[in-house]
Design an enzyme around this catalytic site. Structure first.
Site, short mmCIF file in Angstrom:
data_model
loop_
_atom_site.label_atom_id
_atom_site.label_comp_id
_atom_site.label_asym_id
_atom_site.label_seq_id
_atom_site.Cartn_x
_atom_site.Cartn_y
_atom_site.Cartn_z
N LYS A 145 -2.27 2.00 -0.97
CA LYS A 145 -1.79 1.61 -2.31
C LYS A 145 -0.92 0.36 -2.20
O LYS A 145 -0.09 0.24 -1.30
CB LYS A 145 -0.98 2.76 -2.91
CG LYS A 145 -0.49 2.54 -4.34
CD LYS A 145 0.20 3.80 -4.84
CE LYS A 145 0.66 3.66 -6.29
NZ LYS A 145 1.24 4.93 -6.81
N SER A 175 1.43 11.01 -9.56
CA SER A 175 0.52 9.89 -9.31
C SER A 175 -0.44 10.06 -8.15
O SER A 175 -1.27 9.19 -7.91
CB SER A 175 1.33 8.60 -9.12
OG SER A 175 1.95 8.24 -10.33
N SER A 177 -0.61 6.75 -10.85
CA SER A 177 -0.70 5.32 -10.59
C SER A 177 -1.46 4.98 -9.31
O SER A 177 -1.74 3.80 -9.04
CB SER A 177 0.71 4.71 -10.49
OG SER A 177 1.45 5.28 -9.42
#
Length: 392
Positions: free
Chosen positions: A35, A136, A112
């Site tokens: 990420k 997330s 996210s």
């Protein structure tokens, strides 16, 4: 990115800089997506935000959490998309676009950690590291039909990672199966500090299950119904009180950790973040003190409820992912409905593993287990065992 083709648009289009990994180890042979809130040497860290990306230097040091996976033999293949500043759970970024949910292309991928989840679900990476503050990792795992873990809070270093709300931020991760997720947990987290017994005490949180949509409740009962479990209450003061505690304490964290940069940069605020920033800025020190006391009491309640042998048979989110073209009202309400379930593990700092459980109207739906603090590895093993025992 270091892969040749990205049909699901889940990777950031950075120049492909090779990253060194160990020649052998417990994760040898597995590809790793990261990420884009984690520093990786040779890359900028954009955090889903154009201004953040513009201000980011090329990292000279890799975040310890990522380094640990590389040292275990995983091979880095790229940095993945995230919601802006990791402050959403839909996976839609107004600046960089929305990764395609491989399991349901017309639905949101969840965020996210959207890019990380999609990379794994689409077979572009075997494992991926994301982050989970309010859901997330758990939400996109459910939405994309894969496995994901929010670890016990604080067990994985978040050094050289963009913060959102530090007392909730956790370094979660994804895999397509439970066995691989367990390998990642052992390499990244290490041995359990609380190892679940062979036959743990299963607990059915009725005040969580009651929040499910009818079609989700059918899956919940089909998967967990065959197991003997004691009915319990996880919201002794009611779900709204717990959710308010979560929003207040998380907002206070964000007010200190990320909002000063947001205001100093004068970044334009897209719908969603604008309201969250405004709400966080209204939280007073007295509000936080009251909520923090309630949070501590809630954590004690959950510790007493679980002990060292109890495991919650928990829903992850209320239902399957909604359509990309859903009305704005659906986006706004779903976030709150989802976090009323997701806040349990966050408030108490507990590990929660999400696994695929079924399909609703052509889209994946996952369920989860929540265990005692420090039971991460054995919790994954239990989820793998229970998921295989469900009658077909």
């Amino acid at each position: 990115m270091l892969i040749s083709h990205d049909p699901f648009r889940c990777f950031m289009p950075y120049e492909p800089i090779p990253v060194t990994n160990a020649d052998s180890g417990p994760l040898s042979g597995l590809t790793l997506a990261v990420k884009d809130i984690y520093d990786v040497a040779g890359y900028r860290t954009g955090s889903g935000c154009p201004l953040r990306l513009a201000q980011s230097p090329v990292a000279s040091v890799t975040a310890p959490a990522v380094h640990r996976l590389l040292d275990a033999g995983a091979r880095f293949v790229g940095k993945t998309h995230t919601d802006e500043l990791a402050w959403s759970m839909y996976g839609m970024n107004a600046h960089f676009g929305t990764p395609v949910n491989p399991a349901a292309p017309d639905r949101i991928p969840g965020g996210s950690s959207s890019g990380s989840a999609v990379a794994v679900a689409g077979g572009l990476a075997d494992i991926a590291i994301g982050s989970d503050t309010g859901g997330s990792v758990r939400a996109p795992a459910s939405f994309c039909g894969i496995w994901g873990l929010r670890p016990t809070h604080g067990r994985v270093s978040l050094e050289a990672v963009q913060p959102l709300a530090p007392s909730y931020d956790s370094a979660g991760f994804f895999a397509r199966d439970g066995q691989t997720l367990g390998r990642v947990a052992q390499a990244l987290i290490g041995p359990d500090t609380v190892s679940l017994p062979q036959t743990p005490i299963l607990l059915r949180p009725m005040d969580m299950a009651s929040q499910l949509a009818p079609e989700s409740r059918v899956i919940y009962e089909a998967v967990f119904g065959p197991f003997t479990a004691r009915e319990v209450t996880v919201f002794p003061g009611g779900v709204e009180a717990a959710y308010h505690t979560f929003l207040t304490t998380m907002g206070w964290d964000a007010k200190a950790a990320i909002i000063p940069w947001i205001r100093a940069s004068a970044m334009p605020l897209v719908h969603g973040i604008d309201g969250r920033v405004a709400s966080a800025e209204q939280i007073s020190a007295a509000d936080f003190a009251t909520a923090n006391t309630a949070r501590a009491a809630y954590a004690t309640h959950m510790q007493t409820l679980l002990g060292t042998t109890g495991v919650l048979l928990a829903p992850t989110v209320p239902t399957a992912p909604f359509r990309l073209d859903a009305p704005v009202e659906v986006f706004d309400s779903y976030r709150h409905d989802a976090m009323r379930l997701l806040c349990v593990a966050g408030l108490a700092g507990l590990p929660q593993v999400t696994f695929p459980a079924g399909w609703i109207d052509g889209a994946p739906y996952g369920l989860s287990l929540i265990g005692p603090r420090g039971s991460d590895v054995s919790l994954i093993a239990l989820a793998e065992k229970l998921s295989k025992e469900v009658p077909s």
